[in-house]
Design a protein around this motif. Structure first.
Motif, short mmCIF file in Angstrom:
data_model
loop_
_atom_site.label_atom_id
_atom_site.label_comp_id
_atom_site.label_asym_id
_atom_site.label_seq_id
_atom_site.Cartn_x
_atom_site.Cartn_y
_atom_site.Cartn_z
N TRP A 251 0.80 -1.23 0.00
CA TRP A 251 0.00 0.00 0.00
C TRP A 251 0.84 1.28 0.00
O TRP A 251 0.41 2.28 -0.61
CB TRP A 251 -0.98 -0.01 1.18
N PRO A 252 2.05 1.33 0.61
CA PRO A 252 2.81 2.58 0.52
C PRO A 252 3.28 2.93 -0.89
O PRO A 252 3.71 4.06 -1.13
CB PRO A 252 4.02 2.32 1.44
N LEU A 253 3.20 1.97 -1.81
CA LEU A 253 3.64 2.21 -3.18
C LEU A 253 2.54 2.80 -4.06
O LEU A 253 2.82 3.28 -5.16
CB LEU A 253 4.13 0.91 -3.82
N LEU A 254 1.32 2.78 -3.58
CA LEU A 254 0.19 3.22 -4.40
C LEU A 254 0.25 4.70 -4.78
O LEU A 254 -0.10 5.06 -5.91
CB LEU A 254 -1.13 2.91 -3.69
N PRO A 255 0.68 5.62 -3.87
CA PRO A 255 0.73 7.03 -4.27
C PRO A 255 1.62 7.29 -5.49
O PRO A 255 1.37 8.23 -6.25
CB PRO A 255 1.30 7.73 -3.02
N GLY A 256 2.62 6.46 -5.70
CA GLY A 256 3.48 6.63 -6.86
C GLY A 256 2.73 6.48 -8.17
O GLY A 256 3.10 7.09 -9.18
N LEU A 257 1.67 5.68 -8.17
CA LEU A 257 0.88 5.49 -9.39
C LEU A 257 0.23 6.79 -9.85
O LEU A 257 0.02 6.99 -11.06
CB LEU A 257 -0.20 4.43 -9.15
#
Length: 298
Positions: A251-257
């Motif tokens: 979930w911490p990688l989602l903002p990168g999308l």
């Protein structure tokens, strides 16, 4: 990671803009910060680590980044010196040589930190540090100058990505694991992607100036496909790490999308309209990178 093309652009537009701070490019320090934090976080989660060593690793990484940025324009000084002998032009070139000397001081200070860390964890770190130093100096300096040989994207992946993460991990923990190397892959891909965005931004100018970057060698359209493939591989490698238990969460990688649509649109833009591509790719790198460090820890 440096941002190439600044010197020639400054000399064509306004010589007064070329300064130490512009050459230093502080915004690019996020690369060293994220890469070193990845190695430190990986070590902190999987084994014991030394806080002082962690602080010194961050300082050394920032010094290396500063050194690479400051020496970047030095390789072009002779060609640019021949283009004009005006007082303003020569003054700017003198600044380039001054910046080069400061950059070498940054490398020297980073080397002092490296030798201290080697004294703490062993000779293995020395070899990693020496390889990294050669890679940093060889980016633009002859006789290596792998930027002009079309090897920048590939070797930055290893030198400024995998090797720096591994070195950071080793420096703070005194050991190196296979898992740490695998965990370096997503941010290493984005480090190389940042350089590729530079090449795509300056594609036509590099082609005219005979700078044979990877993008110039393979063509603009294939380089755009490579950019999108590397983004896909970044997220795919993170998913695979999570599936194998090497990453705690996704979930911490989602903002990168949310950072992807803007650079994608610029990849379709004409020459002169792609200047924001590198800053926007840098934003993706920073948001994904900080999220990735969080994903390693929680």
């Amino acid at each position: 990671m440096e941002c190439k093309g600044e010197l020639k652009e400054d000399l064509q537009l306004d010589l007064s803009k070329y300064s130490f701070w512009r050459a230093l490019r502080p915004f690019s320090f996020t690369v060293a910060l994220v890469i070193c934090l990845t190695g430190i976080t990986s070590a902190a989660v999987s084994t014991s680590y030394n806080l002082l060593s962690a602080i010194l690793v961050l300082a050394g990484g920032l010094l290396l980044q500063a050194g690479v940025n400051l020496i970047n324009d030095y390789a072009d000084r002779q060609q640019l010196r021949q283009e004009s002998d005006s007082a303003a032009h020569l003054m700017a070139l003198n600044r380039v040589e001054q910046n080069f000397r400061v950059g070498m001081i940054c490398f020297l200070l980073a080397s002092v930190i490296a030798f201290y860390l080697v004294s703490q964890v062993g000779i293995g770190l020395l070899w990693l540090a020496l390889i990294g130093l050669v890679g940093a100096l060889g980016y633009t300096l002859e006789p290596i100058n792998y930027k002009r040989r079309g090897l920048g994207v590939v070797l930055v992946f290893w030198f400024m990505g995998v090797l720096m993460v591994a070195g950071s991990y080793f420096a703070v923990s005194g050991e190196l694991t296979t898992q740490a190397l695998w965990q370096s892959l997503p941010v290493s891909l984005l480090t190389a992607l940042l350089l590729l965005s530079n090449e795509l931004r300056d594609y036509e100018a590099d082609q005219r100036d005979g700078i044979n970057t990877l993008s110039v060698r393979i063509g603009f359209a294939p380089a755009v496909k490579l950019y999108m493939t590397m983004v896909l591989l970044t997220y795919l490698s993170a998913v695979l790490l999570w599936a194998n238990g090497a990453l705690q969460s996704l979930w911490p990688l989602l903002p990168g999308l949310l950072c992807l649509p803007a650079p994608y649109r610029l990849l379709q833009a004409e020459e002169g309209q792609r200047k924001p591509l590198t800053p926007l790719t840098g934003r993706l790198f920073l948001i994904f990178g900080l999220g990735y460090c969080l994903a390693l820890a929680v």
